[in-house]
Design a protein around this motif. Structure first.
Motif, PDB file in Angstrom:
ATOM      1  N   GLU A  26       0.869  -1.175   0.000  1.00 49.05           N
ATOM      2  CA  GLU A  26       0.000   0.000   0.000  1.00 49.05           C
ATOM      3  C   GLU A  26       0.899   1.216   0.000  1.00 49.05           C
ATOM      4  O   GLU A  26       1.732   1.386   0.878  1.00 49.05           O
ATOM      5  N   GLU A  28       1.535   5.207   0.168  1.00 54.21           N
ATOM      6  CA  GLU A  28       0.953   6.465   0.618  1.00 54.21           C
ATOM      7  C   GLU A  28       1.582   7.553  -0.213  1.00 54.21           C
ATOM      8  O   GLU A  28       2.732   7.882  -0.088  1.00 54.21           O
TER       9      GLU A  28
ATOM     10  N   HIS B 132      -1.877   5.510   9.562  1.00 59.61           N
ATOM     11  CA  HIS B 132      -2.480   4.976   8.346  1.00 59.61           C
ATOM     12  C   HIS B 132      -1.902   3.579   8.061  1.00 59.61           C
ATOM     13  O   HIS B 132      -2.642   2.626   7.819  1.00 59.61           O
ATOM     14  N   HIS B 136      -3.363  -0.452   8.105  1.00 58.95           N
ATOM     15  CA  HIS B 136      -3.191  -1.518   7.108  1.00 58.95           C
ATOM     16  C   HIS B 136      -2.754  -2.823   7.767  1.00 58.95           C
ATOM     17  O   HIS B 136      -3.146  -3.905   7.338  1.00 58.95           O
ATOM     18  N   HIS B 142      -8.276   1.479   2.416  1.00 56.00           N
ATOM     19  CA  HIS B 142      -8.659   2.871   2.152  1.00 56.00           C
ATOM     20  C   HIS B 142     -10.179   2.929   2.088  1.00 56.00           C
ATOM     21  O   HIS B 142     -10.822   2.016   1.582  1.00 56.00           O
TER      22      HIS B 142
HETATM   23 ZN   LIG Z   1      -2.752   3.140   2.423  1.00 52.64          ZN
END
Ligand SMILES: [Zn+2]
Lengths: 110, 384
Positions: A26, A28, B132, B136, B142
């Motif tokens: 993921e 950012e 954030h 995860h 998200h």
């Molecule tokens: Zn993320």
């Protein structure tokens, strides 16, 4: 006299296909246009770091020696209410967060 | 309250008398330069800042194609969450260019977005990225369909997916008030903590479909007494020419009850309606449709209103839109409060305020909340 009235679109984006994958990345990501940014997971970025194992530094491949979290599968993506990665919650009882000594986590703010 | 405690309260619920939070978190300092696997034997997760020129950030270009198709627009991957496999330690890694602030009081997501891509170092709020990524680790995605209490999904901790990106979102992430790490999605956290407490109390974990239906049909979020709640108002007005705002900076000492508003909930007779003024032109409305409450215990305690503004200075990237060429200011308002210690039951909460009669009212959409000190009661089939 002017005022800006911002009402944002809240709805109606269906979840992406939940692709079962061992590797989860993921990103950012911030994007400077006008003055803006967003979280972002982009396949082109995923591809850029999808390299041979030998190119991935050891620190990204350290063996996990701790108990694994309990996965709980939810059926949320049926209606696009996609709250969790692959619709799976990982329930931990205990988490040890290791941080590198260079990060300034000690202090009242963190 | 420290950011870690605040975020754990959101993700895993708050400590109760005689009942500890079922998720324990420990912070351990390590030296990520030393290649010795036994040094990481206790780690469930590892956070560090990458070095210049190293994987993975060395693989990313720092310019891209903008929303309107212009190329060469500066961009930066601030950090990432990387789990190589189920049997390796998940990693949170920050971009080497970042000056990470984990401590400051009034830290913006990025201090000066206009310099992104032009400066050697970019100052960011490390907590916003860290929590954030921690989300995860627990499986948080998200946000695709944000809870209405988050007036803007882009300025929640878990943010939006790239597929939802639009100009409004792009503006508001930089426009975000400080302390982005406070803005958790109430439904996402509510689901997680309810499952966590069920597991800890040896209650059955609902089957995927059962759980989904309970969640959808009941359509409420579960909150705990004394939990700090942030109600982000959905519209923010700005004042042009004069450039001045009338700040609403404090609440009066006494709160007077007035006649109730018309309530949109036709299903259930409302036993208790409170409309109290927190400012001559600010009305907070709390309705209660559950068990009668002890008046003195306090239904909902409005603590403060936080305001922040952001002045938009449109940049002139090649090919960028000139639609918003005129500078303007955004106003963000958040009402911070909590349910009292003895509060229990189902509430409908709605808040509205108007800065001045001539500006559009800001409001928090009607929200159903189930208040209980035990999150394991949340999303059970017997509840409605
Ligand atoms: Zn993320």
């Amino acid at each position: 006299m002017k005022y800006i009235f911002v009402l944002l679109n809240m709805c109606c984006f269906l979840s992406e296909n939940a692709i079962a994958r061992a590797k989860i990345v993921e990103l950012e990501h911030t994007f400077a246009e006008i003055e803006g940014s967003s979280w972002r997971t982009d396949d082109s970025f995923r591809k850029a770091i999808d390299v041979d194992e030998v190119q991935i530094p050891w620190i990204f491949r350290l063996s996990l020696m701790r108990p694994k979290p309990q996965p709980v599968q939810l059926a949320s993506s049926e209606l696009g209410a996609h709250f969790f990665i692959d619709d799976t919650v990982r329930l931990y009882r205990e988490i040890n967060i290791c941080y590198d000594q260079k990060l300034k986590l000690e202090g009242p703010g963190f | 309250m420290r950011a870690l405690d605040f975020s754990l309260n959101k993700m895993a619920g708050i400590e109760q008398p005689g009942k500890q939070r079922p998720l324990k978190v420990h912070i351990l300092k390590v030296d990520s330069r030393i290649r010795n696997p036994s040094g990481f034997a206790l780690c469930d997760i590892l956070a560090f800042q990458s070095e210049e020129g190293q994987f993975p950030f060395s693989k990313f270009q720092e310019t891209g194609v903008g929303l309107n198709g212009a190329s060469g627009v500066p961009e930066l991957v601030l950090g990432l969450f990387y789990r190589y496999s189920e049997s390796t330690i998940p990693v949170i890694s920050f971009h080497p260019k970042l000056d990470l602030d984990f401590q400051g009081d009034m830290v913006k997501y990025i201090s000066d977005p206009a310099t992104l891509g032009t400066k050697d170092r970019v100052k960011v709020d490390g907590r916003s990225i860290f929590f954030h990524e921690l989300g995860h680790v627990l499986g948080f995605a998200h946000i695709h369909i944000p809870h209405p209490l988050n007036s803007d999904p882009a300025i929640s901790v878990m943010g939006i997916d790239n597929s939802q990106r639009n100009e409004g979102h792009i503006e508001t992430r930089f426009s975000a008030p400080t302390s982005l790490w406070r803005r958790w999605d109430p439904q996402q956290t509510s689901i997680y903590r309810s499952l966590l407490w069920k597991l800890s109390n040896n209650k059955p974990i609902p089957k995927p479909t059962e759980f989904f239906l309970a969640n959808m049909i009941n359509n409420y979020v579960c909150v705990m007494p004394n939990e700090i709640l942030d109600f982000n108002f959905r519209s923010w007005g700005t004042v042009g020419e004069s450039g001045m705002f009338d700040w609403i900076t404090k609440l009066p000492e006494t709160i007077s009850l007035r006649n109730p508003f018309v309530i949109e909930d036709q299903q259930q007779p409302l036993r208790k309606i409170e409309r109290f003024s927190v400012h001559p032109e600010v009305d907070l409305l709390v309705t209660h449709s559950g068990k009668p409450l002890n008046e003195s215990s306090g239904l909902f305690k409005a603590d403060r209103i936080e305001n922040s503004t952001y002045r938009m200075k449109p940049l002139t990237h090649p090919g960028s839109s000139t639609l918003n060429a005129e500078p303007h200011e955004l106003l963000f308002s958040t009402l911070v409060g909590s349910f009292g210690n003895e509060s229990r039951g189902s509430f409908i909460l709605k808040a509205a305020f108007q800065m001045k009669k001539k500006f559009p009212a800001s409001y928090v959409p009607m929200t159903r909340m189930q208040v209980s000190p035990d999150p394991s009661e949340c999303y059970s089939s017997e509840q409605n």
